[in-house]
Design a protein around this motif. Sequence first.
Motif, PDB file in Angstrom:
ATOM      1  N   GLU A 252       0.682  -1.033   0.488  1.00 30.28           N
ATOM      2  CA  GLU A 252       0.668  -0.157  -0.057  1.00 30.28           C
ATOM      3  C   GLU A 252       0.792   1.256  -0.204  1.00 30.28           C
ATOM      4  OE1 GLU A 252      -3.874  -0.448   2.272  1.00 30.28           O
ATOM      5  OE2 GLU A 252      -2.956  -1.662   3.557  1.00 30.28           O
ATOM      6  N   LEU A 253       0.551   1.911  -1.306  1.00 32.70           N
ATOM      7  CA  LEU A 253       0.865   3.340  -1.064  1.00 32.70           C
ATOM      8  C   LEU A 253       0.516   4.779  -0.405  1.00 32.70           C
ATOM      9  CD1 LEU A 253       2.002   3.200  -4.619  1.00 32.70           C
ATOM     10  CD2 LEU A 253       3.091   1.893  -2.923  1.00 32.70           C
ATOM     11  N   ARG A 254      -0.071   4.529   0.087  1.00 33.83           N
ATOM     12  CA  ARG A 254      -0.906   6.183   1.406  1.00 33.83           C
ATOM     13  C   ARG A 254      -1.444   5.380   2.547  1.00 33.83           C
ATOM     14  NH1 ARG A 254      -5.648   8.521  -3.012  1.00 33.83           N
ATOM     15  NH2 ARG A 254      -3.682   9.299  -3.310  1.00 33.83           N
ATOM     16  N   GLU A 255      -1.696   6.169   3.158  1.00 33.94           N
ATOM     17  CA  GLU A 255      -2.174   5.686   4.693  1.00 33.94           C
ATOM     18  C   GLU A 255      -3.611   6.115   4.447  1.00 33.94           C
ATOM     19  OE1 GLU A 255       0.146   6.362   8.057  1.00 33.94           O
ATOM     20  OE2 GLU A 255       2.009   5.268   6.930  1.00 33.94           O
ATOM     21  N   TRP A 256      -4.626   6.142   4.640  1.00 32.24           N
ATOM     22  CA  TRP A 256      -6.188   6.116   4.428  1.00 32.24           C
ATOM     23  C   TRP A 256      -6.325   6.290   6.088  1.00 32.24           C
ATOM     24  CZ3 TRP A 256      -7.663   7.397   0.395  1.00 32.24           C
ATOM     25  CH2 TRP A 256      -7.638   6.376  -1.011  1.00 32.24           C
ATOM     26  N   ARG A 257      -7.129   7.804   6.719  1.00 29.56           N
ATOM     27  CA  ARG A 257      -7.377   8.260   7.884  1.00 29.56           C
ATOM     28  C   ARG A 257      -8.906   7.022   8.290  1.00 29.56           C
ATOM     29  NH1 ARG A 257      -8.746  14.918   7.410  1.00 29.56           N
ATOM     30  NH2 ARG A 257      -9.979  13.748   5.591  1.00 29.56           N
ATOM     31  N   GLY A 258      -8.999   6.728   9.054  1.00 29.58           N
ATOM     32  CA  GLY A 258      -9.801   6.359  10.366  1.00 29.58           C
ATOM     33  C   GLY A 258     -10.003   5.299  10.136  1.00 29.58           C
TER      34      GLY A 258
ATOM     35  N   ALA B  55      -8.914   2.419   8.437  1.00 27.11           N
ATOM     36  CA  ALA B  55      -8.972   1.731   7.449  1.00 27.11           C
ATOM     37  C   ALA B  55      -8.837   0.184   7.142  1.00 27.11           C
ATOM     38  CB  ALA B  55      -7.651   1.927   6.865  1.00 27.11           C
ATOM     39  N   ILE B  56      -9.306  -0.008   6.359  1.00 29.74           N
ATOM     40  CA  ILE B  56      -8.876  -2.273   6.034  1.00 29.74           C
ATOM     41  C   ILE B  56      -7.154  -2.229   5.641  1.00 29.74           C
ATOM     42  CG2 ILE B  56      -9.783  -4.542   5.481  1.00 29.74           C
ATOM     43  CD1 ILE B  56     -12.532  -3.304   6.155  1.00 29.74           C
ATOM     44  N   PRO B  57      -6.104  -2.764   5.974  1.00 29.66           N
ATOM     45  CA  PRO B  57      -5.273  -3.390   5.383  1.00 29.66           C
ATOM     46  C   PRO B  57      -5.608  -3.738   4.740  1.00 29.66           C
ATOM     47  CG  PRO B  57      -5.340  -3.627   7.498  1.00 29.66           C
ATOM     48  CD  PRO B  57      -6.294  -3.335   7.737  1.00 29.66           C
ATOM     49  N   LEU B  58      -5.139  -4.376   3.208  1.00 27.52           N
ATOM     50  CA  LEU B  58      -4.918  -4.974   2.033  1.00 27.52           C
ATOM     51  C   LEU B  58      -4.367  -5.599   1.045  1.00 27.52           C
ATOM     52  CD1 LEU B  58      -6.607  -1.703  -0.119  1.00 27.52           C
ATOM     53  CD2 LEU B  58      -8.035  -3.621   1.028  1.00 27.52           C
ATOM     54  N   GLU B  59      -2.778  -5.450   1.724  1.00 28.60           N
ATOM     55  CA  GLU B  59      -1.903  -6.630   1.717  1.00 28.60           C
ATOM     56  C   GLU B  59      -2.487  -7.890   1.881  1.00 28.60           C
ATOM     57  OE1 GLU B  59       1.774  -5.579   3.399  1.00 28.60           O
ATOM     58  OE2 GLU B  59       1.605  -2.646   2.945  1.00 28.60           O
ATOM     59  N   GLY B  60      -1.723  -8.557   0.530  1.00 26.17           N
ATOM     60  CA  GLY B  60      -2.063 -10.251   1.141  1.00 26.17           C
ATOM     61  C   GLY B  60      -3.219  -9.896   0.018  1.00 26.17           C
ATOM     62  N   GLU B  61      -4.395  -8.864   0.523  1.00 22.47           N
ATOM     63  CA  GLU B  61      -5.547  -9.438  -0.437  1.00 22.47           C
ATOM     64  C   GLU B  61      -5.463  -9.729  -1.893  1.00 22.47           C
ATOM     65  OE1 GLU B  61      -8.676 -10.014   1.544  1.00 22.47           O
ATOM     66  OE2 GLU B  61      -7.387  -9.669   3.188  1.00 22.47           O
ATOM     67  N   LYS B  62      -6.597  -9.818  -2.148  1.00 24.98           N
ATOM     68  CA  LYS B  62      -7.350 -10.407  -3.548  1.00 24.98           C
ATOM     69  C   LYS B  62      -7.813  -9.457  -4.321  1.00 24.98           C
ATOM     70  CE  LYS B  62      -5.163 -15.357  -3.935  1.00 24.98           C
ATOM     71  NZ  LYS B  62      -6.021 -17.070  -4.486  1.00 24.98           N
ATOM     72  N   ILE B  63      -7.755  -8.944  -5.367  1.00 27.26           N
ATOM     73  CA  ILE B  63      -8.779  -7.788  -6.310  1.00 27.26           C
ATOM     74  C   ILE B  63      -9.999  -8.534  -6.582  1.00 27.26           C
ATOM     75  CG2 ILE B  63      -9.182  -6.069  -8.042  1.00 27.26           C
ATOM     76  CD1 ILE B  63      -6.177  -5.501  -7.859  1.00 27.26           C
TER      77      ILE B  63
END
Length: 240
Positions: free
Chosen positions: A224-230, A232-240
């Motif tokens: 992930e190249l951006r940190e989201w406020r609030g 946020a759910i981590p997306l690393e390792g997730e499939k699109i």
Amino acid sequence: MYNETSSSRILRRLTTLFPSEFLEEHAEELGVVEREGKLQIPVLVWALVFGFAAGESRTLAGFRRSYNSTADETISPGGFYHRLTPSLAEYLRDLVERGLDEVAVPDAVDADIDRFRDVMIADGTVLRLHEFLSDEFQARHEEQAGAKLHLLHNATDQTIERIDVTDEKAHDSTLFKTGSWLHGRLVLFDLAYFKYRRFALIDENDGYFVSRLKQNANPVITEELREWRGRAIPLEGEKI
């Protein structure tokens, strides 16, 4: 509640950007039409503009039929083809430049885009030719001829970096060559260029790309190249 269709919005915006009075006056300035001539230049412009959005069946005869369906007076095939002149080409180029000047917002470039050295766009389009040229420009269908125009456009500098003309059967992907020129550049292309080896070569040359995904693709988010406020759910390792 009334919802305006997409085509209606496009038509309204285009006619606002290019009013009939402007189209007629600029055509007279360039000598495209005579002041009292039979040709209705606004009708011709829109017949050409919207005709090019009609798919692979685009022909000069089709453009003429489109013109005649709207114009007050119809024009013969010879009269129509006679008006496809270099001055008309210059006129249409001027309209494109005016459109780009009016809609471009250079100060609104996002910082995420600004970090790339250049933004490149690769694409190809089919030009339908007379069937007599089928030996040299083979088409996908019998009794047809077609050329394919391949472009590599530098959207940052608004220049054409590469242009190739092949027959219609040549695949867009074969004309895209990877190399050191990709360093620091972001390349945009459609599914015609989708190839995992190509993506790897772009990465090896320190380049970047944006592409649509094939339906059978199953990528995994690795970073992930951006940190989201609030929350946020981590997306690393997730499939699109």
